[in-house]
Design a protein around this motif. Structure first.
Motif, PDB file in Angstrom:
ATOM      1  N   UNK A 306       1.178  -0.916  -0.497  1.00 56.58           N
ATOM      2  CA  UNK A 306       0.065   0.021   0.099  1.00 56.58           C
ATOM      3  C   UNK A 306       0.805   1.071  -0.136  1.00 56.58           C
ATOM      4  N   UNK A 307       2.262   1.245   0.981  1.00 56.07           N
ATOM      5  CA  UNK A 307       2.815   2.419   0.793  1.00 56.07           C
ATOM      6  C   UNK A 307       3.409   2.273  -0.979  1.00 56.07           C
ATOM      7  N   UNK A 308       4.044   2.071  -1.457  1.00 61.91           N
ATOM      8  CA  UNK A 308       4.212   1.840  -3.029  1.00 61.91           C
ATOM      9  C   UNK A 308       3.585   2.401  -3.808  1.00 61.91           C
ATOM     10  N   UNK A 309       2.039   2.321  -3.326  1.00 73.57           N
ATOM     11  CA  UNK A 309       0.692   2.378  -3.787  1.00 73.57           C
ATOM     12  C   UNK A 309       0.340   3.757  -3.748  1.00 73.57           C
ATOM     13  N   UNK A 310       0.375   4.346  -2.895  1.00 74.96           N
ATOM     14  CA  UNK A 310       0.559   5.705  -2.366  1.00 74.96           C
ATOM     15  C   UNK A 310       1.012   6.612  -3.035  1.00 74.96           C
ATOM     16  N   UNK A 311       2.367   6.255  -2.940  1.00 76.51           N
ATOM     17  CA  UNK A 311       3.408   6.947  -3.296  1.00 76.51           C
ATOM     18  C   UNK A 311       3.196   7.368  -5.029  1.00 76.51           C
ATOM     19  N   UNK A 312       2.632   6.137  -5.841  1.00 76.04           N
ATOM     20  CA  UNK A 312       2.212   6.345  -7.393  1.00 76.04           C
ATOM     21  C   UNK A 312       1.142   6.637  -7.684  1.00 76.04           C
ATOM     22  N   UNK A 313       0.489   6.999  -6.677  1.00 83.27           N
ATOM     23  CA  UNK A 313      -1.148   7.720  -7.246  1.00 83.27           C
ATOM     24  C   UNK A 313      -1.273   8.602  -8.268  1.00 83.27           C
ATOM     25  N   UNK A 314      -0.312   9.588  -7.369  1.00 88.93           N
ATOM     26  CA  UNK A 314      -0.881  10.978  -9.048  1.00 88.93           C
ATOM     27  C   UNK A 314       0.050  10.619 -10.311  1.00 88.93           C
ATOM     28  N   UNK A 315       0.909   9.131 -10.528  1.00 90.54           N
ATOM     29  CA  UNK A 315       0.708   9.329 -11.922  1.00 90.54           C
ATOM     30  C   UNK A 315      -0.012   8.418 -11.944  1.00 90.54           C
ATOM     31  N   UNK A 316      -1.030   8.097 -11.260  1.00 91.08           N
ATOM     32  CA  UNK A 316      -1.893   6.793 -11.950  1.00 91.08           C
ATOM     33  C   UNK A 316      -3.071   8.101 -12.388  1.00 91.08           C
ATOM     34  N   UNK A 317      -3.168   8.850 -11.295  1.00 91.12           N
ATOM     35  CA  UNK A 317      -3.892  10.157 -11.962  1.00 91.12           C
ATOM     36  C   UNK A 317      -3.924  10.931 -12.982  1.00 91.12           C
ATOM     37  N   UNK A 318      -2.729  11.334 -13.392  1.00 93.07           N
ATOM     38  CA  UNK A 318      -2.423  11.699 -14.299  1.00 93.07           C
ATOM     39  C   UNK A 318      -2.386  11.128 -15.291  1.00 93.07           C
ATOM     40  N   UNK A 319      -1.927   9.586 -15.354  1.00 94.18           N
ATOM     41  CA  UNK A 319      -2.184   8.909 -16.924  1.00 94.18           C
ATOM     42  C   UNK A 319      -3.700   8.721 -16.940  1.00 94.18           C
ATOM     43  N   UNK A 320      -4.219   8.711 -16.046  1.00 92.98           N
ATOM     44  CA  UNK A 320      -5.852   8.981 -16.499  1.00 92.98           C
ATOM     45  C   UNK A 320      -6.414   9.624 -17.671  1.00 92.98           C
ATOM     46  N   UNK A 321      -5.748  10.752 -17.685  1.00 91.81           N
ATOM     47  CA  UNK A 321      -5.743  11.593 -19.007  1.00 91.81           C
ATOM     48  C   UNK A 321      -5.581  11.560 -20.182  1.00 91.81           C
ATOM     49  N   UNK A 322      -3.970  10.919 -19.868  1.00 88.61           N
ATOM     50  CA  UNK A 322      -2.863  10.373 -20.945  1.00 88.61           C
ATOM     51  C   UNK A 322      -4.019   9.244 -21.955  1.00 88.61           C
ATOM     52  N   UNK A 323      -4.478   8.342 -20.722  1.00 86.65           N
ATOM     53  CA  UNK A 323      -4.783   7.187 -21.724  1.00 86.65           C
ATOM     54  C   UNK A 323      -6.195   7.195 -22.096  1.00 86.65           C
ATOM     55  N   UNK A 324      -7.302   8.478 -21.255  1.00 88.88           N
ATOM     56  CA  UNK A 324      -8.337   7.917 -21.290  1.00 88.88           C
ATOM     57  C   UNK A 324      -9.310   8.178 -20.903  1.00 88.88           C
ATOM     58  N   UNK A 325      -9.925   9.074 -20.276  1.00 89.28           N
ATOM     59  CA  UNK A 325     -10.989   8.455 -18.695  1.00 89.28           C
ATOM     60  C   UNK A 325     -11.491   7.031 -18.686  1.00 89.28           C
ATOM     61  N   UNK A 326     -12.503   7.509 -20.148  1.00 88.17           N
ATOM     62  CA  UNK A 326     -13.158   5.825 -20.389  1.00 88.17           C
ATOM     63  C   UNK A 326     -12.767   4.915 -20.459  1.00 88.17           C
TER      64      UNK A 326
END
Ligand code: X2X
Length: 339
Positions: A306-326
């Motif tokens: 969970x600690x690794x996951x939390x640290x990378x959450x902003x990356x995840x959120x940024x890439x939602x937009x890059x990949x396409x939210x749908x």
């Protein structure tokens, strides 16, 4: 009257003959590109595909495998471009290497998104997978079958990694695909973009400290224990393979041969996928193999993960937009449904 019929008949024969691609005109060699060598399920699948295709087409389709990046002269993120230009006829490639051209393929590199093979298979076989195939096809490559490199694990020659703090300043080789740079920066590491071929030398010389790749498809065939003593099993990204064909080459085949190509690809890649997963459940023989070769294996508790996951959450959120939210939402829904 007879003459008119004859002329009409020969005309229609002529039309049929010129419309259908003629097998006799196939090129003597169909090139297949791979990043890796012939050892391990990835490379072995390429050999099997070539062999079966030759046999089933009575030698009409003669695939030559160009292992270890021979076709793209070192730059693995160019593989997709080679395919759409028809420089390569086939590629058995990783979605990571193709994602600079088809950025939606970053869906599989989203940090800590896939908890299981079941979740991955459901995404590949469901609507998101179909959408990705359409996107690939629209860019001049016919996707024939999914395969697998595998869940990517972290190795390094410096120290055991069980928390983001252990990654601080560690030089980690990654593929030249931006989401990986983002992920390792977010974790405090120093990611270095390098082609797999060059990475081997860098590991030996110690100019980089670590890397991330799947156990069965890459770590074992490349004997990573000779350079790195530490491995952290964290399944932080999944790496599907796609056996794809240049649309230019596909269009040059007869319908019957297309059928043979497609069926053979599906069959061989199902076998490949099994191979990539072998020894990674139950007794975990593949992991035992790493230990036998002197590797220190770190498995994480749920809290550590969970600690690794939390640290990378902003990356995840940024890439939602890059990949396409749908697309991401559709995949998330499927993943949640498989838990
Ligand atoms: O370069 C890599 O790390 C590899 C072999 O896994 C890929 O081709 C993505």
């Amino acid at each position: 009257m007879k003459r008119v019929v004859l002329v009409a008949l020969s005309l229609s024969l002529l039309v049929a003959w010129s419309a259908a691609p003629a097998a006799a005109q196939y090129k003597p060699e169909f090139k297949n590109s791979l990043v890796v060598g012939p050892t391990g399920p990835w490379g072995e699948a390429a050999a099997k595909f070539a062999e079966l295709l030759k046999e089933r087409t009575q030698g009409r389709i003669n695939v030559k495998n160009y292992f270890a990046g021979q076709l793209f002269a070192g730059k693995q993120t160019n593989e997709f471009t080679l395919l759409n230009q028809g420089v390569a006829d086939f590629a058995l490639g990783s979605t990571i290497n193709w994602s600079p051209q088809v950025k939606e393929l970053n869906l599989f590199a989203m940090p800590f998104m896939y908890p299981s093979y079941r979740a991955l298979d459901a995404v590949e076989n469901g609507e998101p997978g179909q959408k990705l195939w359409k996107l690939i096809e629209a860019k001049g490559v016919v996707p024939l079958a999914w395969g697998e490199n595998g869940f990517r694990q972290l190795t390094n020659g410096k120290r055991p990694v069980r928390a983001p703090a252990d990654l601080e300043g560690l030089k980690v080789r990654v593929v030249g695909s931006p989401i990986f740079i983002d992920t390792f920066r977010a974790l405090g590491a120093n990611p270095i973009n390098m082609n797999w071929g060059d990475a081997q030398t860098a590991f030996q010389q110690g100019t980089v400290d670590g890397q991330e790749n799947p156990v069965v498809s890459v770590l074992i065939p490349f004997k990573l224990w000779t350079v790195h003593k530490n491995i952290t099993l964290w399944n932080y990204a999944i790496d599907p393979l796609v056996l794809g064909m240049s649309k230019l080459t596909w269009d040059s085949l007869t319908p019957d041969d297309r059928d043979i190509v497609k069926k053979t690809a599906v069959e061989v890649m199902a076998w490949q996928k099994q191979g990539a997963r072998a020894g990674l459940d139950g007794a975990m023989e593949a992991v035992e193999n790493l230990k036998k070769n002197g590797m220190e294996v770190v498995t994480l508790t749920a809290a550590e993960l969970a600690a690794f996951k939390a640290k990378t959450r902003p990356v995840y959120d940024k890439w939602v937009t890059e990949i396409g939210a749908d697309l991401v939402k559709a995949a998330e829904k499927i993943v949640a449904g498989t838990k």
